[in-house]
Design a protein around this motif. Structure first.
Motif: not given
Length: 861
Positions: A217, A220-221, A254
């Motif tokens: 996560k 992904c950011q 996501e």
């Protein structure tokens, strides 16, 4: 254009100094080369003591040698590990570890490849490998050079698959937490993304959820779009590792967020990952989440975001079939129209005007549009499934036509590659695309032809047997222009420099006896193969033509044509003036021994082959000696006793008269091999059982070809006789109209009466002819080559020395898998003539001559 005038060189005293000056100018060019040579001091530094062992030499070169010597040692590491793994790990590997700290790019890349080779060869246990090599790999993983870093990363990803879970967890996963933080370098975070995808398949779902997903996560950011793109592409591997439930709750949100990212590369990666994960989403997720995203992608691709257009066209087939169950009829039609639009993107429209959105195309845009149309050609079989093959002609035929006639070679090449898949999907409607097959066969690019030829036998079989026109008489009606297209394709391949395409084409043309008639092959292809053997200069092409010619000869149905081809092979090849032709004759004889029966080879080719023992060229005699064991294996005793004597006589002459040392060496070796060989006897022996049965099957098919030819001639003779009788009856009725009723009665009484004695024979011959025609389409096909077991010794061989009832007529009965010949007499199960089976062709000749004489007498009467 001025003519070129050649003058003699003047080496007189006056002109000699001019030449010397020119030579001195040339020596100036050589001076830099001489300066680049090693000096004696440099040679001394590069010299190594020859008495050192491999390990000692490797240690010495790594310690005091130059970079090129150290790189050589690193490249030789797998060899050292195979020879002495313990000493290599103890002495050489530590030195390599020290050198890699200051090594250049070349040694780093070589070390990464060598470490991977040691892992693949399993020179040491995985525990020893992880203890000795893993730390070195991890140390060099963050090299400043991107190419070196990627090389070490590929090695690490391969190592992760082989390492045990605990080692991966402690040595790789735990340090990965710190390497994936924002405080680390961009290169380090990119490496962490790729390792994350590989590690996700290594552990259970609960471990991935607890230790891997938080890092996923955060990556992904990430603030850098390169990191988000890289992690987005690894989400597929993560989803496969955590299962369907976690994918729906963690990965899908996501992906939805990344699909709306500001970076085009991130959106593209999200779209491709969504398409690859369609099978893990349920119907609700597909209809409520995936389908709206895909629709937005399709709309943006033409308007604002053309970067996704190539990827969208590549995945469109998988996408349409993955979402097929949730499409409404309107959506189904919309996606089909979208595919049609992509298939003609960048081309001139039917109304003569260009698309409004494509005014002035740059070179980059044209390349992109070519890639889009190529991807549409790649997805064409999937789109046939999408619209249903029954609707092909209505929905997709126009697109199929455009793609096969596309102006760009890559598009047509892709259509040629997928043509066989399209033909299989269409099945009984395959005849609708025969024009495009002819078009691709006549394509101006040999690359397209080469791609099509790969599955040409299967395509032609589907074309001739897949549709309604599957009868033997209507084979050519389904593809009317096939023969000219095939001959044109072969001639174009022959005149090009791409001999591999020509060889491949000739090999595939061996399927033609199952596609077109024997006469068409004889007049259009068989003589062409002989010409190629005689005139072509490429050996693989000549051999391919020779084998295909033998296949055509094997399935030729007319004895006169067979005799003509055999005579040409012997005269133009076996007795040719060029030794190269005589060598090709021996190659052709090898193919004949492979395809024909032993009796056929012995009857026509055994003695012409032995004549080459007197050949003046040593290479021909040498090749013949290598072939003699195969030649001897075609003999049967006692039938071929005289041929065996001829073979032994030729061997004696070679031993006594051969002067060439190389040939004599091969002769002596061949003699020893021939002495160890056992010759099969005219009986079914256990050690030759399978070979004898296979040979009997070949001989039986050759005999049936003769029977078929005889039956067809009898049919033509009977048809001619019946037409003559009808013409005479009609003339007699017209002249004697007064007594027509009486004549009619007498004719009605006499004609059946006269033919009553032979009606059974005519019906029998008619049934034979029908079966022989079925044999022409069945017996020659490979799937009908199964061999029946021999019920007893006489019926197993089929060619015994004496058979009772040999003079009686034979009835032919065919089944789908085998062909048996049953005698009409009461003489048991004997099938064929005896040791005179070699005279089958001669007996058929006599029959033909007798039939011709009797027919001429009847016509004169």
């Amino acid at each position: 254009m001025r003519p070129i005038i050649f003058t003699k060189m003047d080496f007189s005293h006056s002109n000699l100094f001019g030449y010397i000056e020119d030579l001195q100018e040339l020596t100036i060019i050589e001076r830099p080369v001489r300066r680049s040579l090693k000096t004696p001091e440099e040679i001394e530094r590069l010299t190594v003591d020859e008495e050192l062992s491999d390990i000692e030499r490797a240690v010495y070169l790594l310690s005091s040698g130059q970079d090129i010597q150290g790189t050589s040692v690193v490249a030789n590491l797998p060899v050292l590990m195979r020879q002495n793994p313990a000493e290599t790990l103890r002495r050489v590997l530590p030195k390599i570890r020290e050198v890699l700290h200051v090594a250049g790019v070349e040694m780093q890349l070589t070390a990464a490849v060598s470490f991977l080779t040691v892992l693949q060869e399993e020179s040491v246990s995985i525990h020893t490998y992880s203890h000795s090599f893993l730390h070195i790999i991890l140390q060099n993983l963050e090299h400043r050079d991107a190419g070196v870093s990627n090389a070490w990363l590929e090695t690490l990803l391969a190592v992760i698959e082989a390492l045990p879970k605990e080692t991966v967890r402690h040595e790789i996963l735990n340090p990965l937490v710190s390497k994936a933080q924002l405080s680390q370098t961009l290169q380090s975070r990119l490496v962490s993304c790729k390792i994350m995808g590989k590690v996700a398949n290594k552990f259970e779902a609960h471990i991935i959820k607890r230790e891997v997903l938080p890092l996923v996560k955060s990556l992904c950011q990430d603030v850098e779009y390169e990191v988000r793109t890289c992690m987005c592409r690894q989400l597929e591997h993560v989803a496969r590792g955590i299962g369907t439930e976690l994918t729906k709750t963690v990965v899908l949100p996501e992906l939805v967020e990344l699909a709306r990212d500001e970076g085009s590369s991130v959106r593209l990666a999200a779209f491709e990952t969504l398409v690859n994960l369609l099978d893990m989403f349920d119907a609700d997720d597909r209809s409520q989440t995936v389908l709206p995203l895909v629709k937005s992608f399709c709309e943006k691709s033409f308007k604002a975001d053309e970067s996704i257009l190539v990827s969208l066209s590549f995945h469109l087939g998988k996408l349409c079939n993955g979402l097929y169950g949730i499409f409404t009829p309107e959506q189904h039609l919309r996606f089909l129209e979208f595919y049609k639009k992509l298939s003609t993107l960048g081309l001139q429209q039917e109304n003569g005007h260009n698309d409004n959105q494509l005014h002035l195309q740059t070179l980059e845009q044209e390349k992109k549009y070519i890639s889009v149309r190529k991807n549409c050609a790649y997805n064409f079989p999937a789109m046939i499934i999408f619209v249903d093959p029954k609707n092909f002609h209505l929905e997709l035929y126009s697109i199929f036509f455009c793609l096969c006639h596309d102006p760009e070679v890559p598009v047509r090449y892709t259509m040629a590659v997928s043509f066989f898949e399209v033909a299989k999907l269409l099945n009984s409607d395959v005849y609708t695309i025969h024009k495009e097959l002819i078009t691709l066969l006549q394509d101006e690019s040999l690359e397209v032809l080469d791609a099509l030829v790969g599955h040409l036998p299967e395509i032609l079989e589907l074309m001739t047997n897949g549709g309604e026109n599957n009868g033997s008489e209507s084979k050519l009606l389904s593809i009317p222009d096939l023969i000219p297209a095939l001959t044109t394709a072969e001639q174009r391949a022959a005149t090009s420099l791409k001999w591999r395409t020509h060889e491949k084409l000739l090999q595939k043309y061996a399927c033609l006896p199952h596609i077109i008639s024997s006469d068409q092959i004889y007049y259009r292809f068989l003589h062409r193969m002989l010409t190629i053997i005689l005139t072509n200069n490429v050996l693989p092409v000549q051999k391919a033509a020779a084998r295909t010619l033998c296949v055509y000869l094997r399935y030729n149905r007319k004895q006169e044509q067979r005799h003509e081809v055999i005579q040409k092979l012997i005269e133009q090849l076996g007795q040719g003036k060029s030794y190269w032709n005589r060598l090709r004759f021996l190659d052709t004889c090898e193919f004949i021994m492979e395809l024909f029966s032993k009796s056929f080879f012995c009857k026509y080719f055994f003695l012409p082959v032995l004549e080459l023992t007197h050949d003046p060229v040593a290479n021909v005699r040498m090749k013949l000696c290598c072939l003699l064991p195969k030649v001897k294996s075609t003999l049967k005793i006692p039938t071929d006793k005289h041929l065996l004597q001829q073979l032994e006589l030729c061997i004696r002459k070679l031993l006594c008269q051969e002067k060439d040392k190389d040939v004599l060496t091969i002769v002596k070796r061949t003699v020893l091999e021939l002495d160890r060989m056992e010759i099969s006897v005219d009986a079914c022996q256990k050690r030759f059982y399978e070979n004898d049965l296979l040979d009997q099957e070949k001989e039986r098919q050759e005999y049936l070809l003769l029977e078929m030819e005889q039956l067809e001639k009898e049919k033509q003779k009977n048809e001619g006789r019946s037409t003559n009788i009808n013409d005479k009856m009609f003339e007699k009725k017209r002249r004697d109209s007064k007594t027509s009723s009486v004549l009619a009665k007498s004719i009605n009484l006499s004609v059946p009466g006269s033919s009553s004695g032979t009606s059974g024979g005519k019906e029998e011959k008619k049934s034979k002819l029908v079966r022989s025609q079925s044999f022409s389409t069945q017996v020659l096909h490979p799937k009908y080559s199964n061999i029946d077991k021999c019920p007893n010794k006489s019926s197993a061989t089929g060619y015994t020395s004496s058979v009772s009832g040999m003079g009686k007529s034979c009835m032919l009965s065919f089944s789908d898998d085998s062909f048996r010949i049953h005698s009409t007499g009461n003489s048991g199960n004997a099938a064929f003539p005896s040791s005179s089976s070699r005279n089958l062709f001669n007996s058929a000749d006599q029959k033909n001559n007798g039939n011709k004489e009797s027919q001429s007498r009847k016509m004169s009467m």
